[in-house]
Design an enzyme around this catalytic site. Structure first.
Site, PDB file in Angstrom:
ATOM      1  N   ASP A   1     -14.764   0.702   0.042  1.00  0.00           N
ATOM      2  CA  ASP A   1     -14.884   0.501   1.483  1.00  0.00           C
ATOM      3  C   ASP A   1     -16.367   0.467   1.830  1.00  0.00           C
ATOM      4  O   ASP A   1     -17.110   1.386   1.511  1.00  0.00           O
ATOM      5  CB  ASP A   1     -14.176   1.640   2.216  1.00  0.00           C
ATOM      6  CG  ASP A   1     -14.042   1.398   3.703  1.00  0.00           C
ATOM      7  OD1 ASP A   1     -15.081   1.151   4.353  1.00  0.00           O
ATOM      8  OD2 ASP A   1     -12.913   1.475   4.224  1.00  0.00           O
TER       9      ASP A   1
ATOM     10  N   ASP B   1       0.850  -1.193   0.000  1.00  0.00           N
ATOM     11  CA  ASP B   1       0.000   0.000   0.000  1.00  0.00           C
ATOM     12  C   ASP B   1       0.884   1.241   0.000  1.00  0.00           C
ATOM     13  O   ASP B   1       1.625   1.481   0.955  1.00  0.00           O
ATOM     14  CB  ASP B   1      -0.889  -0.012   1.243  1.00  0.00           C
ATOM     15  CG  ASP B   1      -1.862   1.161   1.286  1.00  0.00           C
ATOM     16  OD1 ASP B   1      -1.864   1.961   0.333  1.00  0.00           O
ATOM     17  OD2 ASP B   1      -2.611   1.266   2.268  1.00  0.00           O
TER      18      ASP B   1
ATOM     19  N   HIS C   1     -11.817  -2.637   1.096  1.00  0.00           N
ATOM     20  CA  HIS C   1     -10.965  -1.934   2.049  1.00  0.00           C
ATOM     21  C   HIS C   1     -11.637  -1.971   3.417  1.00  0.00           C
ATOM     22  O   HIS C   1     -12.820  -1.698   3.538  1.00  0.00           O
ATOM     23  CB  HIS C   1     -10.796  -0.489   1.566  1.00  0.00           C
ATOM     24  CG  HIS C   1      -9.959   0.384   2.451  1.00  0.00           C
ATOM     25  ND1 HIS C   1     -10.518   1.280   3.342  1.00  0.00           N
ATOM     26  CD2 HIS C   1      -8.625   0.519   2.553  1.00  0.00           C
ATOM     27  CE1 HIS C   1      -9.544   1.930   3.958  1.00  0.00           C
ATOM     28  NE2 HIS C   1      -8.389   1.491   3.512  1.00  0.00           N
TER      29      HIS C   1
ATOM     30  N   GLU D   1      -1.321  -1.091  -4.001  1.00  0.00           N
ATOM     31  CA  GLU D   1      -2.539  -0.333  -3.700  1.00  0.00           C
ATOM     32  C   GLU D   1      -2.282   1.171  -3.731  1.00  0.00           C
ATOM     33  O   GLU D   1      -1.305   1.659  -3.172  1.00  0.00           O
ATOM     34  CB  GLU D   1      -3.025  -0.758  -2.312  1.00  0.00           C
ATOM     35  CG  GLU D   1      -4.237  -0.011  -1.807  1.00  0.00           C
ATOM     36  CD  GLU D   1      -4.679  -0.548  -0.457  1.00  0.00           C
ATOM     37  OE1 GLU D   1      -5.293   0.211   0.312  1.00  0.00           O
ATOM     38  OE2 GLU D   1      -4.398  -1.729  -0.163  1.00  0.00           O
TER      39      GLU D   1
ATOM     40  N   HIS E   1      -0.492   4.321  -0.360  1.00  0.00           N
ATOM     41  CA  HIS E   1      -1.274   5.380   0.300  1.00  0.00           C
ATOM     42  C   HIS E   1      -1.339   6.662  -0.525  1.00  0.00           C
ATOM     43  O   HIS E   1      -1.474   7.757   0.042  1.00  0.00           O
ATOM     44  CB  HIS E   1      -0.666   5.682   1.677  1.00  0.00           C
ATOM     45  CG  HIS E   1      -1.647   5.606   2.798  1.00  0.00           C
ATOM     46  ND1 HIS E   1      -1.821   6.601   3.729  1.00  0.00           N
ATOM     47  CD2 HIS E   1      -2.531   4.627   3.145  1.00  0.00           C
ATOM     48  CE1 HIS E   1      -2.752   6.256   4.595  1.00  0.00           C
ATOM     49  NE2 HIS E   1      -3.190   5.055   4.258  1.00  0.00           N
TER      50      HIS E   1
ATOM     51  N   GLU F   1     -10.255   2.890  -2.168  1.00  0.00           N
ATOM     52  CA  GLU F   1     -10.719   3.209  -0.818  1.00  0.00           C
ATOM     53  C   GLU F   1     -11.224   4.643  -0.725  1.00  0.00           C
ATOM     54  O   GLU F   1     -12.018   4.969   0.170  1.00  0.00           O
ATOM     55  CB  GLU F   1      -9.617   2.985   0.213  1.00  0.00           C
ATOM     56  CG  GLU F   1      -8.450   3.964   0.133  1.00  0.00           C
ATOM     57  CD  GLU F   1      -7.369   3.663   1.151  1.00  0.00           C
ATOM     58  OE1 GLU F   1      -7.381   4.293   2.228  1.00  0.00           O
ATOM     59  OE2 GLU F   1      -6.534   2.783   0.882  1.00  0.00           O
TER      60      GLU F   1
END
Length: 381
Positions: A257, A183, A284, A209, A185, A235
């Site tokens: 999510d 991830d 997520h 991700e 971010h 997400e």
């Protein structure tokens, strides 16, 4: 059956729970939350709930349409998350009223168990590797990590090498039979993603991700074209319309999510859209037990489900708090990297309401960190 009461609870460490009560005593639970904006979402729930008093809770789709669109202004993380929690609670009520799990109402189960992964972390490569070994020893065959700190728009060789080295150490520690998800971010620029991802290909991550921010989703085609690594995102996408422009870019995994993207109703639609593009679904969920329970109802109902995120022992900082508010924690027993199909009615969990009300007396004001570069400018967290 009519809705008679809607309540929200700020539950540590950073959750928001929603309780919907009916006149015949059935209670449904949801988890509407934007991490760091819980108070704003709670206020939005209060506003939306004005339309629910005295209403039939089983008219889920009609409620979804009215709550999503009836205020003229629509969308965004706060409103979509408020709607998501309400939607989860209404599905919970309907399942309990009929005595069946929600996934039975979505067409029935398509699998016997669902694969899950565990987060691993550490400030040093050796710490990350040790945490990876602990996850494998606990029975997980898939882990996820974030191998970076703050990054400049374009980093030099040393920073790039550190990312590759950290992931190499993790791969060597867990071996080739364990999947590693990475991830980023949204900390990469498009240019940095194109620079770094090809260097990670020998490590064969399960997926990478959110390599770039959702604002640059239209540039994902350039990222996916630059690497053979499967790209995951979603997400911070809140509706099927947000995913409409992302799915054709070549991503491999969609990550809506259940507490942000309109709840069970909308994520089921997103999953169907993704299936048409040969894109897998990996919801997520670094959140609480209600969000995870809702995610698993989707996991057992959609054919293109890949793997489920969950927050048990996330970064070794939250302990077993995922289980603290459940009457029977065994519903989330993870064995051999999987969780068995929930068979209880509704979301398949029983919330310990006394524990929730007790925790809400403490509440929380969780906020994410704000990072800055060495020159003082804002850095992505």
């Amino acid at each position: 059956m009519k809705i008679v009461k809607v309540e929200t609870f700020l539950v540590p460490p950073r959750w928001l729970f929603l309780r919907v009560e009916t006149d015949d005593g059935i209670v449904g639970w949801g988890e509407p939350i934007v991490e760091g904006r819980a108070e704003s979402v709670a206020a939005a729930v209060t506003t939306l709930a004005e339309r629910l008093g005295g209403a039939d809770p089983t008219a889920i789709e009609d409620h979804w349409q009215v709550l999503a669109k009836g205020g003229f202004y629509r969308g965004g993380p706060v409103l979509s998350s408020a709607l998501a929690g309400i939607d989860q609670a209404l599905w919970d009520i309907k399942g309990k009223a009929l005595g069946v799990p929600v996934h039975e109402l979505l067409g029935g189960p398509v699998r016997r168990r669902a694969r899950v992964y565990r987060w691993v972390g550490g400030n040093r490569a050796a710490d990350l590797a040790d945490d990876g070994v602990r996850a494998v020893e606990a029975g997980f065959d898939a882990v996820k990590c974030n191998p970076t700190g703050q990054l400049r728009h374009i980093e030099g060789p040393a920073a790039v090498r550190e990312i590759v080295d950290r992931l190499t150490v993790l791969r060597e520690s867990v071996g080739p039979a364990v999947d590693i998800a990475v991830d980023f971010h949204g900390r990469f620029s498009t240019a940095m993603a194109r620079r770094v991802l090809p260097l990670l290909e020998p490590l064969m991550p399960m997926f990478v991700e959110e390599p770039v921010l959702p604002e640059f989703s239209r540039d994902l085609a350039r990222v996916t074209a630059a690497t053979s690594i499967p790209i995951a995102t979603g997400e911070r996408l809140y509706s099927r319309w947000d995913f409409r422009d992302v799915l054709p870019t070549g991503i491999a995994v969609a990550q809506p999510d259940l507490s942000h993207a309109g709840g069970i109703s909308e994520v089921r639609r997103i999953a169907a859209m993704a299936e048409a593009y040969d894109v897998a679904l990996a919801p997520h969920c670094p959140l609480g037990p209600i969000a995870l329970a809702a995610s698993l109802q989707i996991a057992f109902a959609v054919p293109n489900f890949l793997i489920q995120e969950q927050s048990l022992d996330i970064h070794q900082s939250h302990g077993n708090q995922l289980l603290d508010h459940l009457v029977d924690p065994a519903v989330f027993r993870f064995a051999d990297g999987h969780v068995e199909r929930p068979t209880g009615p509704g979301l398949g969990i029983e919330i310990d309401e006394t524990a929730v009300r007790r925790a809400a007396r403490t509440g929380h004001r969780w906020r994410n960190s704000v990072w800055r570069h060495v020159d003082g400018s804002f850095a992505e967290w």
